[in-house]
Enzyme design. Sequence first.
Site, PDB file in Angstrom:
ATOM      1  N   ASP A 178      63.530  14.515  58.380  1.00 25.62           N
ATOM      2  CA  ASP A 178      64.618  13.564  58.610  1.00 25.62           C
ATOM      3  C   ASP A 178      65.922  14.249  58.194  1.00 25.62           C
ATOM      4  O   ASP A 178      66.195  14.406  56.999  1.00 25.62           O
ATOM      5  CB  ASP A 178      64.414  12.287  57.795  1.00 25.62           C
ATOM      6  CG  ASP A 178      63.265  11.425  58.306  1.00 25.62           C
ATOM      7  OD1 ASP A 178      62.313  11.984  58.882  1.00 25.62           O
ATOM      8  OD2 ASP A 178      63.315  10.197  58.107  1.00 25.62           O
ATOM      9  N   LYS A 234      67.646   8.016  64.121  1.00 25.67           N
ATOM     10  CA  LYS A 234      67.479   7.145  62.964  1.00 25.67           C
ATOM     11  C   LYS A 234      68.833   6.595  62.550  1.00 25.67           C
ATOM     12  O   LYS A 234      69.830   7.325  62.555  1.00 25.67           O
ATOM     13  CB  LYS A 234      66.832   7.945  61.831  1.00 25.67           C
ATOM     14  CG  LYS A 234      66.648   7.205  60.509  1.00 25.67           C
ATOM     15  CD  LYS A 234      65.958   8.128  59.502  1.00 25.67           C
ATOM     16  CE  LYS A 234      65.941   7.512  58.109  1.00 25.67           C
ATOM     17  NZ  LYS A 234      65.294   8.400  57.109  1.00 25.67           N
ATOM     18  N   LYS A 270      64.285   4.915  64.674  1.00 23.10           N
ATOM     19  CA  LYS A 270      63.912   4.515  63.319  1.00 23.10           C
ATOM     20  C   LYS A 270      65.086   3.827  62.627  1.00 23.10           C
ATOM     21  O   LYS A 270      66.013   4.486  62.172  1.00 23.10           O
ATOM     22  CB  LYS A 270      63.472   5.738  62.495  1.00 23.10           C
ATOM     23  CG  LYS A 270      63.110   5.408  61.038  1.00 23.10           C
ATOM     24  CD  LYS A 270      62.678   6.653  60.276  1.00 23.10           C
ATOM     25  CE  LYS A 270      62.502   6.388  58.789  1.00 23.10           C
ATOM     26  NZ  LYS A 270      62.066   7.597  58.040  1.00 23.10           N
TER      27      LYS A 270
END
Length: 314
Positions: free
Chosen positions: A146, A214, A250
Site C-alpha cells: 500500500d 485506495k 479500497k
Amino acid sequence: MLGVSRLTNHAIGAWLHGLSGVDQVGCESRAAALGTRSIKTASKAWAIDTAIGMIDLTTLEGSDTPGKVRSLCAKALVPDPLDPSTPRPAAVCVYGDRVGIAREALGDSGIHVAAVATAFPSGRASLPVKLADTRDAVAAGADEIDMVIDRGAFLAGDYATVFNQIAEVKAACRRDEGPDAHLKVILETGELVTYDNVRRASYLAMLAGGDFIKTSTGKISPAATLPVTLIMLEAVRDWRELTGTQVGVKPAGGIRTSKDAIKYLVMVNEVAGEDWLSPEWFRFGASSLLNDLLLQRQKLTTGAYSGSAYVTID
C-alpha cells in the site's frame, strides 16, 4: 489511451484535464440515496460475511510491538472462536518492518500480508528511499504493498512525477520467484481538495499500473467517504470498459460499523457491478470494523446481541 513510458507533464496533464468533471451535487445526492438502501435478513447475513472477507485488518501505530502483530494475526486466523464458520479477513496490514512477523504468524493460511510503504503516511521521502522501503517489504514476504502518492507533487500539477513514482514502485513489487506483490495506490483523498482531483488521481494511478486505488491512509480527516468512493468506483468501471483491465478499490479510515460496510457494498453493486463484490477487487481498510461485524453476525445467529465482551479488544 496514453502510453506508459516516461510521460511529460504537458501530455499527462492534458489527458487528465480532458476527463469529464464531477457533478458535486449529483455525486453527493446519489451517494446519500444509496446509503439509505435497506436489505433483508438473508441478504444482511451474506453482506456481513462478505464484508468480513474483504477486510484488511490493520494496525499502523508507532507503538506496534511484535506481540501486537501476532495477536492481530491470531484474530485474523480465528475471528470468532465460538463459531468456526466465520470467514477470515482478506489480509493483515502492517508497517514494513513487521511483515516478517505477520508472514510467520499467518503461514500458509491464505490470508495475505499487506505492508504500507513509500514513507507512509506522508510520502515525503526521496524515490530511492521509497523504492528501498518497498523492496524490503516484498523481500520480507509482503503479498501486497500500500503506497502513498506524493500529494504535494500532484497538487502542484507535477503529474509526471507521481506517475513515474507509481510505475517504479510497481516495478519494485516484482519477484524473481513467485507472484509479484499487488500494488494499492493510496490517494489520500482528504488532501486532494476537490472531487475532480479525486477522479484525476484515480486515473493517474491506474494509468501507472496500480492494481488497487485506495482512498486514505486513515491518518487524515476526512478519510473514506461515500461520495469519494463512488467517484473511484465509477473510475475503475470506466477504466475496465476503456482498457479491459480491472482495478480494485479500497476505502480506508472511519469505516467502523456493519451499517457503514453494507452501505459501501450496496454502492459497489450499484456503481461498479457484481464483478467487484469479492476480496480480489474490493477491500475495507479497518481496525475496529471486524468487531462490529462479528457482533452483528452473532446477533443474526443467536437472536441476541452479545455485547463487546464477546470480541477481543484490538
